[in-house]
Motif scaffolding. Sequence first.
Motif, mmCIF file in Angstrom:
data_model
loop_
_atom_site.group_PDB
_atom_site.id
_atom_site.type_symbol
_atom_site.label_atom_id
_atom_site.label_comp_id
_atom_site.label_asym_id
_atom_site.label_seq_id
_atom_site.Cartn_x
_atom_site.Cartn_y
_atom_site.Cartn_z
ATOM 1 N N ALA A 98 38.414 44.597 33.675
ATOM 2 C CA ALA A 98 38.329 44.912 35.109
ATOM 3 C C ALA A 98 37.386 43.903 35.747
ATOM 4 O O ALA A 98 36.287 43.660 35.242
ATOM 5 N N LYS A 99 37.815 43.287 36.840
ATOM 6 C CA LYS A 99 36.968 42.293 37.499
ATOM 7 C C LYS A 99 37.202 42.320 39.010
ATOM 8 O O LYS A 99 38.284 42.697 39.483
ATOM 9 N N PRO A 100 36.190 41.911 39.779
ATOM 10 C CA PRO A 100 36.368 41.850 41.234
ATOM 11 C C PRO A 100 37.410 40.798 41.607
ATOM 12 O O PRO A 100 37.510 39.755 40.958
ATOM 13 N N ALA A 152 37.144 52.824 37.062
ATOM 14 C CA ALA A 152 37.249 51.515 37.717
ATOM 15 C C ALA A 152 38.242 51.514 38.869
ATOM 16 O O ALA A 152 38.171 50.650 39.748
ATOM 17 N N TYR A 159 39.228 45.519 43.174
ATOM 18 C CA TYR A 159 39.210 45.115 41.774
ATOM 19 C C TYR A 159 40.632 44.919 41.254
ATOM 20 O O TYR A 159 41.600 45.402 41.854
#
Length: 283
Positions: free
Chosen positions: A71-73, A94, A100
């Motif tokens: 999970a990443k911006p 998340a 995201y």
Amino acid sequence: MWTLMEARPDLKGKLPYGNLNTILYALDKWQTWKFTKKHKLPFAETIRADQANNPGKMKDFVKNVKFPLIAKPVRGFASKGVFYIRSWKDVETAADFDNYIFQEYLGDPANLKNYFNKMDSLTPLFAHTPNISHFSCHTIISPTGEISPVFISKNEHDSGVTTGFRKIQNSELENLTLNYARAIFAEGGAGPLTVQFRQNREGLWKAQEINLRTNGNTFPRLMFGQDDLGLIMKYFLPEYDFPVYSPKEDMTDDLVCKTLFCNRIDIDSIIGLKENQKWQQNK
């Protein structure tokens, strides 16, 4: 940078960028995914986190790529705010994060087993995933479409910091990077391009990120023989005949020591130091 280019039309072709769309392909990770799908380029499977509210779509995604996920911006940098997603509970957590994406983890999950076990007990003060590396493929795209030789390095990490940097040769990664460069140019892009590759659990090369800028490895690449800044000056300001550094010998088997003094160290010496043999002999 794009605002400056719009305000100064006379700078067109003078700054190492192409247009706003191609800049966004590197800045915005969802735009990166759409760009790679459009041009059929290998990239880690990606889905927006807010699509986790669609159980069927998210279930199909996880069934395809399997846990762990990343999970990443959408617009992040330096691995800040990036998490491993190991369960449906993590997915639910998340999914509420603002802007995201979930992404396929590239690598062998078996290498993460001990690390994950530690996370389930006492959490260390400085957490880092051991034995993590990626292959960074860098080139420069001229405003006319000329593409410089691809420089490939294996970058090793510890706590998000590059601790190892070694030049390698890999024709498959070279060809994949050239495909990325041609696609960027086809959309009006130019300037530096870095594509980060890793192998997925089936051993297929996929990119996990692209950048359209110079970076912290500009200096070690110069020491290994690729002059990023010289090439940018040559391509974007050809009237100045700026010199481009070219090494007199192949330096693939050298390592760069980044200190106050610039020295190259051969790989055998480094191995010897690690084994504590040559160090004792020279003491």
